[in-house]
Write a protein that holds these residues in place. Sequence first.
Motif, PDB file in Angstrom:
ATOM      1  N   PRO A 154       8.960   0.184   2.292  1.00 29.19           N
ATOM      2  CA  PRO A 154       8.801   0.317   3.612  1.00 29.19           C
ATOM      3  C   PRO A 154       8.609  -0.578   4.378  1.00 29.19           C
ATOM      4  N   ILE A 186       6.816  -2.299   7.960  1.00 25.77           N
ATOM      5  CA  ILE A 186       5.794  -1.989   9.053  1.00 25.77           C
ATOM      6  C   ILE A 186       6.022  -3.381  10.111  1.00 25.77           C
ATOM      7  N   GLN A 235       4.363  -1.324   1.260  1.00 29.19           N
ATOM      8  CA  GLN A 235       4.994  -1.756   2.362  1.00 29.19           C
ATOM      9  C   GLN A 235       5.145  -3.358   2.553  1.00 29.19           C
ATOM     10  N   LEU A 277       0.552   5.131   6.385  1.00 27.85           N
ATOM     11  CA  LEU A 277       1.317   4.535   5.363  1.00 27.85           C
ATOM     12  C   LEU A 277       1.852   5.498   4.098  1.00 27.85           C
TER      13      LEU A 277
END
Length: 230
Positions: free
Chosen positions: A48, A50, A84, A230
């Motif tokens: 993922p 950010i 992340q 998160l």
Amino acid sequence: MKRDGRGAPGAPPNRRGYLLHCSALALALTVPGLASAAAAKQAASAGPLILVLGDSLSAEYGLPRGQGWVALLEQRLAQQKRPQQLLNASISGDTTAGGRARLPALLQQRKPAIVIIELGGNDALRGLPLKSSEDNLLAMVKAAKAAGAKVLLLGMQLPPNYGASYGRDFAALYERVAQTEKVALVPFLLKGVADRPDAEAWFQADRIHPLARAHPQMLDNVWPALQPLL
């Protein structure tokens, strides 16, 4: 010079495979569709994303690379072995209007899971209408949420010389946006830095941009609000 039986010294063991690899790489670099598809596939496999959309406070203005709070965040994520990845799309001097204009393409191309918005300080420094800043922040938060991202809004406060009333109104707009859109908020990114008794010793000569020593504190301000996302 002695040969090893696989061809000329320094040549790849499988010349045909090597040439095919080079041809594929050249094609990907010259055909935008293939290049973007490859980038999207790589991003999807990396975990993922950010996205940090900010101004000079997040863009390491006046600092050696790797010492800003965003770089420190990336290091913390790696140390904790979190999946992340991080994209710092901050630009020194950017305003909420600039961020609003840039965000749609970033959402479409990078598809972040979390968007951190750190903008508004330059609006106040330029004396831009607070209503305009608030509208821009609202639009960015709504766009990020519509794209499926969680949002963290980083608030800012002004020095006393801007006037008590203006300072209160400026700080309050972040709270209204966060409450209206039900998103996470850090009320003051520079808490523990700008409000210290010896604050001048924590800023660069312009008295606007924090020194490197201040950025760990800035990250510590962000981390408690970011961690649940998160």
